[in-house]
Design a protein around this motif. Sequence first.
Motif, PDB file in Angstrom:
ATOM      1  N   HIS A  32       8.662  10.713 -41.056  1.00 17.33           N
ATOM      2  CA  HIS A  32       9.172  11.438 -39.887  1.00 17.33           C
ATOM      3  C   HIS A  32       8.041  12.166 -39.166  1.00 17.33           C
ATOM      4  N   GLN A  40      14.741  18.206 -38.327  1.00 14.03           N
ATOM      5  CA  GLN A  40      15.676  17.866 -37.255  1.00 14.03           C
ATOM      6  C   GLN A  40      15.813  19.027 -36.272  1.00 14.03           C
ATOM      7  N   ASP A  59      12.613  19.214 -34.279  1.00 10.65           N
ATOM      8  CA  ASP A  59      12.563  18.189 -33.233  1.00 10.65           C
ATOM      9  C   ASP A  59      13.320  18.647 -31.989  1.00 10.65           C
ATOM     10  N   TYR A  60      14.487  19.245 -32.223  1.00 10.76           N
ATOM     11  CA  TYR A  60      15.276  19.682 -31.064  1.00 10.76           C
ATOM     12  C   TYR A  60      14.576  20.805 -30.309  1.00 10.76           C
TER      13      TYR A  60
END
Length: 215
Positions: free
Chosen positions: A49, A79, A82-83
């Motif tokens: 990732h 996650q 990332d946002y």
Amino acid sequence: MVRLIHALKRAAAGAAIVSLMCLGARAEERFSELRLDQLTPEQQKMAIHLKTPPRNSAINSGPFNAYARSPGLGLLLLQVSDYVRFNSSLPPRLSEFAIMIGARQWSQPYEWRAHYPLAVKGGLDRQILVDLGAGRRPQGMKEDEAALYDFCTELYRDKDVSDASFKAALTKFGERGVMDMIGIIGYYDIASMALIVQRQTGKAGDEAPLMPLTR
């Protein structure tokens, strides 16, 4: 011969000290570097990732080395990261400003040094970061920057947000933007705490100084 041996030992000790000084943050880190050939399956997912654009990062960099000690949590944090980094409703000038405000509140040098060039690249005036690093309310902020600064600073300092600051933020960013601000500083609070526990400082560059705060 004895004197020569002592001299060599002193030289070796001096070289070791210089080496540790050059290593900077790594000399004090509490979590050892992860060996890529010994990663668990979940840690491997984290590593993949992190290597995927737009990140192009490494599992032993930043707070990720610490996250990987609990990779189930680490994957969820990535996650969120990332946002707030790449997909929030705030433009980079403002999202990076929020990150820098959090780094200022925690006096976290790694986060400050890592995001300083990103904030400047995003369009944030360097003088704002100079003032922020010195613990002053920045002068010359644009209206949306001032709204973000007041909202985030009050939330940190007062554990509350005044009606005036909430209204200003709502007017500038909308309900999604308000929550995105909270998400940004909330995630980077976790990152800063991990970096503090890790005792990771990063390498100094040309960033504005991050001065100690008097509380």
